[in-house]
Design a protein around this motif. Structure first.
Motif, PDB file in Angstrom:
ATOM      1  N   SER A 159      18.603 -15.650 -15.371  1.00  0.00           N
ATOM      2  CA  SER A 159      17.741 -15.376 -14.231  1.00  0.00           C
ATOM      3  C   SER A 159      18.442 -15.881 -12.983  1.00  0.00           C
ATOM      4  N   ALA A 160      17.827 -15.601 -11.840  1.00  0.00           N
ATOM      5  CA  ALA A 160      18.379 -16.055 -10.567  1.00  0.00           C
ATOM      6  C   ALA A 160      17.697 -17.317 -10.069  1.00  0.00           C
ATOM      7  N   GLY A 254      17.528  -6.919  -3.304  1.00  0.00           N
ATOM      8  CA  GLY A 254      16.656  -5.787  -3.011  1.00  0.00           C
ATOM      9  C   GLY A 254      15.265  -6.093  -3.517  1.00  0.00           C
ATOM     10  N   GLN A 255      14.333  -5.238  -3.195  1.00  0.00           N
ATOM     11  CA  GLN A 255      12.964  -5.403  -3.658  1.00  0.00           C
ATOM     12  C   GLN A 255      12.637  -4.368  -4.723  1.00  0.00           C
ATOM     13  N   THR A 256      11.755  -4.768  -5.621  1.00  0.00           N
ATOM     14  CA  THR A 256      11.261  -3.820  -6.610  1.00  0.00           C
ATOM     15  C   THR A 256      10.543  -2.685  -5.894  1.00  0.00           C
ATOM     16  N   ASP A 257      10.889  -1.462  -6.268  1.00  0.00           N
ATOM     17  CA  ASP A 257      10.334  -0.283  -5.592  1.00  0.00           C
ATOM     18  C   ASP A 257       8.908  -0.046  -6.052  1.00  0.00           C
ATOM     19  N   LEU A 258       7.964  -0.538  -5.261  1.00  0.00           N
ATOM     20  CA  LEU A 258       6.541  -0.384  -5.563  1.00  0.00           C
ATOM     21  C   LEU A 258       5.918   0.687  -4.678  1.00  0.00           C
ATOM     22  N   MET A 259       4.719   1.068  -5.036  1.00  0.00           N
ATOM     23  CA  MET A 259       3.980   2.043  -4.234  1.00  0.00           C
ATOM     24  C   MET A 259       3.495   1.405  -2.945  1.00  0.00           C
ATOM     25  N   ASN A 260       3.563   2.178  -1.861  1.00  0.00           N
ATOM     26  CA  ASN A 260       2.957   1.701  -0.618  1.00  0.00           C
ATOM     27  C   ASN A 260       1.458   2.022  -0.637  1.00  0.00           C
ATOM     28  N   GLY A 261       0.776   1.741   0.456  1.00  0.00           N
ATOM     29  CA  GLY A 261      -0.680   1.903   0.472  1.00  0.00           C
ATOM     30  C   GLY A 261      -1.122   3.309   0.166  1.00  0.00           C
ATOM     31  N   GLU A 262      -0.497   4.296   0.777  1.00  0.00           N
ATOM     32  CA  GLU A 262      -0.890   5.682   0.566  1.00  0.00           C
ATOM     33  C   GLU A 262      -0.588   6.127  -0.859  1.00  0.00           C
ATOM     34  N   GLN A 970      20.999   2.204  -9.444  1.00  0.00           N
ATOM     35  CA  GLN A 970      21.089   3.375  -8.583  1.00  0.00           C
ATOM     36  C   GLN A 970      20.155   4.505  -9.023  1.00  0.00           C
ATOM     37  N   LYS A 971      19.995   4.713 -10.334  1.00  0.00           N
ATOM     38  CA  LYS A 971      19.213   5.842 -10.813  1.00  0.00           C
ATOM     39  C   LYS A 971      17.748   5.501 -11.014  1.00  0.00           C
ATOM     40  N   TYR A 972      17.485   4.274 -11.528  1.00  0.00           N
ATOM     41  CA  TYR A 972      16.110   3.925 -11.879  1.00  0.00           C
ATOM     42  C   TYR A 972      15.498   2.883 -10.937  1.00  0.00           C
ATOM     43  N   LYS A 973      16.146   2.639  -9.816  1.00  0.00           N
ATOM     44  CA  LYS A 973      15.610   1.803  -8.734  1.00  0.00           C
ATOM     45  C   LYS A 973      15.391   0.355  -9.149  1.00  0.00           C
ATOM     46  N   GLY A 974      16.094  -0.101 -10.193  1.00  0.00           N
ATOM     47  CA  GLY A 974      16.029  -1.504 -10.555  1.00  0.00           C
ATOM     48  C   GLY A 974      16.863  -2.342  -9.604  1.00  0.00           C
ATOM     49  N   VAL A 975      16.858  -3.652  -9.794  1.00  0.00           N
ATOM     50  CA  VAL A 975      17.598  -4.542  -8.902  1.00  0.00           C
ATOM     51  C   VAL A 975      18.891  -5.001  -9.545  1.00  0.00           C
ATOM     52  N   ASP A 976      18.800  -5.608 -10.722  1.00  0.00           N
ATOM     53  CA  ASP A 976      19.988  -6.160 -11.372  1.00  0.00           C
ATOM     54  C   ASP A 976      19.851  -5.976 -12.883  1.00  0.00           C
ATOM     55  N   PRO A 977      20.795  -5.278 -13.517  1.00  0.00           N
ATOM     56  CA  PRO A 977      20.683  -5.043 -14.952  1.00  0.00           C
ATOM     57  C   PRO A 977      21.188  -6.199 -15.808  1.00  0.00           C
ATOM     58  N   GLU A 978      21.719  -7.246 -15.190  1.00  0.00           N
ATOM     59  CA  GLU A 978      22.305  -8.325 -15.983  1.00  0.00           C
ATOM     60  C   GLU A 978      21.228  -9.262 -16.516  1.00  0.00           C
ATOM     61  N   ASP A 979      21.109  -9.320 -17.806  1.00  0.00           N
ATOM     62  CA  ASP A 979      20.235 -10.266 -18.485  1.00  0.00           C
ATOM     63  C   ASP A 979      20.621 -10.268 -19.946  1.00  0.00           C
ATOM     64  N   VAL A 980      20.158 -11.263 -20.688  1.00  0.00           N
ATOM     65  CA  VAL A 980      20.593 -11.393 -22.070  1.00  0.00           C
ATOM     66  C   VAL A 980      20.040 -10.264 -22.926  1.00  0.00           C
ATOM     67  N   ASN A 981      18.726 -10.132 -22.995  1.00  0.00           N
ATOM     68  CA  ASN A 981      18.107  -9.079 -23.795  1.00  0.00           C
ATOM     69  C   ASN A 981      17.035  -8.315 -23.028  1.00  0.00           C
ATOM     70  N   VAL A 982      16.265  -9.040 -22.211  1.00  0.00           N
ATOM     71  CA  VAL A 982      15.125  -8.445 -21.506  1.00  0.00           C
ATOM     72  C   VAL A 982      15.211  -8.818 -20.034  1.00  0.00           C
ATOM     73  N   ASP A 986      10.818 -12.110 -12.646  1.00  0.00           N
ATOM     74  CA  ASP A 986      10.992 -13.497 -12.226  1.00  0.00           C
ATOM     75  C   ASP A 986      11.711 -13.497 -10.886  1.00  0.00           C
ATOM     76  N   ALA A 987      12.331 -14.630 -10.550  1.00  0.00           N
ATOM     77  CA  ALA A 987      13.052 -14.732  -9.284  1.00  0.00           C
ATOM     78  C   ALA A 987      14.066 -13.600  -9.177  1.00  0.00           C
ATOM     79  N   PRO A 988      14.087 -12.880  -8.056  1.00  0.00           N
ATOM     80  CA  PRO A 988      14.974 -11.716  -7.939  1.00  0.00           C
ATOM     81  C   PRO A 988      16.441 -12.117  -7.811  1.00  0.00           C
ATOM     82  N   ALA A 989      17.308 -11.194  -8.204  1.00  0.00           N
ATOM     83  CA  ALA A 989      18.739 -11.409  -8.029  1.00  0.00           C
ATOM     84  C   ALA A 989      19.066 -11.508  -6.543  1.00  0.00           C
ATOM     85  N   THR A 990      20.139 -12.225  -6.219  1.00  0.00           N
ATOM     86  CA  THR A 990      20.460 -12.503  -4.822  1.00  0.00           C
ATOM     87  C   THR A 990      21.928 -12.208  -4.524  1.00  0.00           C
TER      88      THR A 990
END
Length: 1001
Positions: A159-160, A254-262, A970-982, A986-990
């Motif tokens: 984690s970060a 980066g931030q997790t790509d969430l829905m805005n209000g609309e 880039q394709k699935y709008k995630g932030v950081d794919p580096e992790d052991v298994n899951v 949690d704290a975002p990558a920096t």
């Protein structure tokens, strides 16, 4: 004496005086300073006249003076470990030079278990990471410095969070239930616990022992590889004062790509359309039905709150170290102080550390040497369990965090399951600290009994202590969800360990061709730790936090524990070399562990290795292209204790029950006793080739290995009718097969201009389960399958979304359009547990790393990158923040609707908390390429540094983790794919922009 005789004597005296005067008129003095490339004075450098007999040595300041008779002669400067240099005088009176380290000679010595060896004599697989490589990347601990730097060593961040340590695997994962972490040895003493306690700035080098020949010398401790850490020591020089400091600005990647209000409002509407609760004919009245009054008001106002932005902030890292080092041939010393702080992008998370390191080496006479090194640290980690980002991701963008008066709203949208995550940032609502103190010491005494025969005593006391406290006030987010009074937790513990080693070594060369080396060891290592904990609820005076537990209304938990273990060891290693061509190493180690029952405590771990220095054969000597070529082969067995103390004795647990009309406390067996437990054993085979071509401008290693681990320590499943569901036994087997390649090359070598060098490494490892308990082919509950990697993802395979046009005739169920379509793996026209399959594994197809170094005059640029290609990851973001329910905010995904028949994600549904088979949405390609760091430094010119009465002054700027290329990002709008298994929520990558300075006085 007659007159003639007196006249002759006088004439002779006059002639001698004339000749002496002439000689003196042609004699001149030459002086100057001799420095190393880091501007440190070199003491004891021999300065001689070429072809003559006169000469001198440099003093403690690196200064020399020499009388010469010929102003046109040549001076020769020579010093052990440095390249010999010739300098014409050409009538000069001041000649100062810089000697460069002889890289070939320095590389001949590598650290091995219980000593050092010439690299040409090493028969095992060993990789080294030096000071420069460690300092090229801004890191918190030693493990991070290994990432992408050497083949066969896989380092993955968990984690970060500030203070978190990465997972390190050397040549894969062997054990299913026991430990897989490597053994760390610091200054010759086995080291356990957090490597955060050691500041990376105090580390001089790290040597990684990978094969059985290299690790068998550590017996039961070396099954998962060994990392030998050597800390900074003094050298022969005048006192050198050094300072390094840096400050870095830390931001989330980066931030997790969430829905805005609309988007969220429309998703809520679609979720209710699905179940017939939303009428598009009258949107306003329908909105009033499906949205609470607070939510409806937010929509009308156009509220669009970015909760991630509110909870994240700019963090920083700062690192400062000052040291003084020096010494004489008799006494060498090094003393350093360090300070480090990492303030995370979440306000409640930080890690702060103070370090001290002291090293002393003293010669007593010509045969006795004593020394000590001390590593002390005090650290405070804040918010290690805090996970505010998870709360922020659930918050609705249509709700406001503050009321009209600027006061925090406790439940922004009226939902008791969604308290305002900013409440944790109110002073006193949440306080969490782990304060830790550690003193790790290595003491030694060495005596040379006769030439070649040495006895060494190593003693390593190790003391650590921690205090942990967690306080959560009534308005803490966690308590607001479940309700209740303020809670507090207090934990403390102390660990005292020591290692005593008696080492006897003998090295002798006979007839110039036969070289024999022997190492004998008798050692004992013991560790004792105790801890206590207390939990309370109802802290009435919240300002007391966790410091006054006795005043709380209820004690909800109290406990304490004690654990100790001892390992007694004997080891013998024999090295034989013939004519620098043929090498043989035999090792045997016996370990006795208190963790096992009597009769099963001893394990025996032999290894044999051989090497052939092909380049020293007559047919290759003096070859213009091949400078080094060595073939290595090794085979051996190493062990793993892998269990906690007392695991063989069974355990009891306290349980309340009724005895008549009274409530009493009794005890029941918690874990079955198994006195037959013994070691996990790994048998390892390795074949390697070391090479150097083109005057060693291209060097490298290639290794192929195969390992088999048997007698795995793991739970053996039992029928529940026994009263226990499992018992710990030695069952099962795994294997690891791999290929490693490491290359180092000098691409451009121009002493007065542009230079370019690089290191490249490549690894692939295939782990496999060979055997499970009772001949079973699968343990689905644990995700273990014979013939598959040690960790796999076993689940339903999503193949799309059910469409209205899909044919459903003949199916044993009626799928609903817009729901997840999973693969019918057995073709029985229905979907049940038997349709799950192995989807993939986090094990990558291959990993690689590279370090590129460029220099031009006073500028240096380094780029460090690494990649993991292939494999699969599971993302909690797509599993837990993708409910499509409408109660919480959601990932901004392309979901199915009648007018948008996508195959990406299912249709929102207000009647189900999660989509059916929702977990199948969480699997992604794990491949990525990361630029770990880009660093640029500038050294002030020598003349400018001297005017400031300094030896060296450098400025640097670096960027940490500036680029990640990955399908998940880039394709699935995630932030950081580096992790052991899951990939956890949690704290975002920096990433970090850092500025630093290095000065030497």
């Amino acid at each position: 004496m007659n007159r003639i005789s007196r006249l002759c004597l006088a004439a002779l005296c006059l002639l001698l005086c004339h000749q002496l005067a002439q000689a003196q008129s042609t004699t001149q003095q030459v002086e100057g300073n001799v420095l190393s490339t880091d501007k440190s004075p070199l003491v004891g450098v021999t300065v001689a006249v070429k072809g003559g007999t006169s000469g001198t040595q440099t003093d403690a300041n690196g200064h020399y003076k020499l009388q010469i008779a010929n102003a046109n002669t040549v001076l020769i400067f020579s010093f052990i470990g440095y390249s010999r240099r010739e300098e014409p005088i050409n009538g000069r009176h001041v000649i100062s030079i810089t000697l460069e380290e002889d890289r070939k000679k320095l590389e001949e010595i590598v650290v091995v278990g219980y000593g050092q060896q010439k690299k040409k004599d090493v028969t095992g697989s060993i990789a080294s990471v030096g000071t420069k490589a460690i300092q090229e990347v801004p890191v918190t601990n030693a493990q991070q410095a290994l990432q992408g730097r050497t083949p066969g060593v896989d380092v993955v961040s968990n984690s970060a969070k500030p203070g978190d340590e990465p997972t390190v695997r050397i040549r894969g994962t062997r054990s299913l239930s026991a430990g897989n972490d490597p053994l760390y040895v610091v200054d010759g003493i086995p080291y356990s616990g957090s490597l955060n306690d050691i500041g990376p700035g105090t580390i001089q080098s790290m040597d990684i022992l990978k094969d059985a020949s290299a690790t068998a010398i550590y017996g039961s401790r070396g099954a998962n590889g060994v990392v030998l850490i050597t800390t900074t020591r003094g050298k022969v020089s005048k006192p050198i004062v050094s300072y390094s400091g840096s400050y870095g600005i830390v931001k989330n990647l980066g931030q997790t790509d969430l829905m805005n209000g609309e988007q969220f409002a429309e998703m809520r509407r679609e979720a209710n359309r699905t179940v017939g609760k939303y009428k598009d004919s009258n949107r306003d009245s329908s909105d009033k039905v499906i949205f609470t009054p607070i939510e409806y008001a937010g929509i009308q106002k156009g509220t669009n709150t970015d909760w991630q932005k509110l909870i994240l902030s700019t963090g920083y890292q700062t690192n400062h170290a000052i040291s003084v080092a020096g010494g004489t041939e008799k006494t060498k010393y090094a003393i350093g102080l360090g300070y480090y702080k990492d303030q995370g992008v979440l306000k409640l998370q930080s890690y702060e550390r103070y370090n001290i390191n002291i090293a002393l080496d003293q010669m007593i006479g010509s045969r006795v040497k004593v020394g000590a090194s001390l590593l002390g640290s005090y650290s405070n980690r804040r918010g290690e369990t805090y996970n505010g980002i998870n709360n922020a991701l659930r918050m609705l963008p249509i709700s406001a965090p503050y009321d009209d008066n600027g006061k925090l709203i406790i439940f922004p949208n009226g939902d008791s399951n969604l308290p305002n995550p900013l409440l944790d940032y109110v002073d006193g609502n949440r306080v969490e600290n782990r304060k830790r103190f550690r003193l790790f010491t290595s003491l030694y005494g060495e005596v040379e009994i006769i030439d070649g025969l040495k006895y060494r005593l190593n003693v390593g006391p190790d003391i650590s202590q921690y205090n942990y406290g967690l306080f959560q006030g009534r308005n803490n987010v966690n308590l607001l969800v479940g309700g209740g009074d303020a809670t507090a937790t207090k934990r403390s513990g102390e660990t005292i360990a020591y290692t005593v080693e008696n080492v006897l070594t003998y090295n002798k060369t006979f007839n110039r061709k036969h070289n024999i080396g022997f190492t004998g060891l008798y050692s004992v290592q013991r560790q004792r730790g105790d801890s206590s904990t207390a939990d309370v609820r109802g802290v009435l005076v919240e300002s007391q936090e966790y410091y006054n537990l006795g005043e709380a209304m209820n004690v909800t938990g109290v406990g304490s524990s004690l654990g100790s273990w001892t390992i007694l060891s004997y080891m013998g290693r024999l090295n034989y070399g013939y004519d620098d061509r043929y090498l043989l190493t035999l090792t045997m180690r016996a370990d006795g562990s208190s963790r096992f029952a009597p009769g099963k405590q001893w394990g025996y771990f032999p290894s044999v290795a051989a090497a052939w220095n092909i380049s020293n054969e007559q047919f290759l000597k003096g070859h213009s292209t091949i400078n080094n070529l060595k073939l290595r082969v090794s085979y051996g067995r190493i062990g793993n204790t892998g269990i906690d103390p007392y695991a063989t004795q069974g355990q009891l647990s306290r349980i309340p029950y009724s005895f008549g009309s009274k409530g009493v406390i009794g005890y029941t067996p918690q874990m079955l006793r198994n006195p037959n437990l013994t070691w996990e054993t790994t048998t390892s085979f390795d074949v390697g080739l070391d090479f150097g071509f083109f005057n060693n401008r291209l060097t490298g290693t290639v290794d192929y290995y195969k390992q088999k681990t048997t007698d795995l320590l793991m739970p053996f499943l039992l029928p529940y009718s026994n009263g226990f569901n499992s018992v710990l036994q030695n069952v099962g087997a795994t294997s690891n097969t791999g290929l490693e390649v490491g290359l180092s090359g000098i691409v451009i070598d121009n002493p007065k201009g542009f230079n370019w060098s690089m290191d490249v490494n490549f690894s692939l490892n295939r782990s496999k389960i060979l055997e499970l308990m009772d001949g079973k082919q699968a343990d689905i509950g644990n995700g273990w399958f014979v013939g598959q990697p040690t960790y796999v993802y076993y689940d339903y395979n999503k193949i799309g979304i059910w469409q209205t046009s899909d044919k459903t005739d003949g199916l044993g169920y009626k799928p609903v359009p817009g729901t997840i379509k999973v693969e019918d793996t057995n073709g029985d026209k229905k979907i049940d547990a038997s349709d799950r399959k192995i989807l993939g594994t986090p094990q990558p197809d291959w990993t690689a790393g590279t370090t590129q170094r460029f220099s031009y005059k006073n500028f240096e640029l380094s780029v460090v990158a690494f990649a993991r290609i292939g494999g699969m990851i599971r993302s909690d973001f797509y599993q837990n923040t993708n409910t499509l329910f409408g109660r919480f905010n959601n990932l901004n995904i392309n979901y199915w609707t009648p007018t948008n028949p996508t195959n990406d994600f299912p249709r929102p549904n207000a009647n189900q908390e999660r989509p059916v088979n929702y977990q199948s949405l969480a699997y992604f390609d794990a491949s990525f390429l990361k630029i770990r760091s880009i660093s640029l430094s500038y050294a002030l010119p020598e003349a400018a540094v001297k005017r400031m009465q300094m030896q060296d002054l450098r400025f640097n700027v670096s960027v940490k983790q500036p680029l990640i290329l990955a399908p998940y990002r880039q394709k699935y709008k995630g932030v950081d794919p580096e992790d052991v298994n899951v990939i956890g929520i949690d704290a975002p990558a920096t990433w970090m922009l850092q500025f630093g300075v290095n000065a030497r006085f």
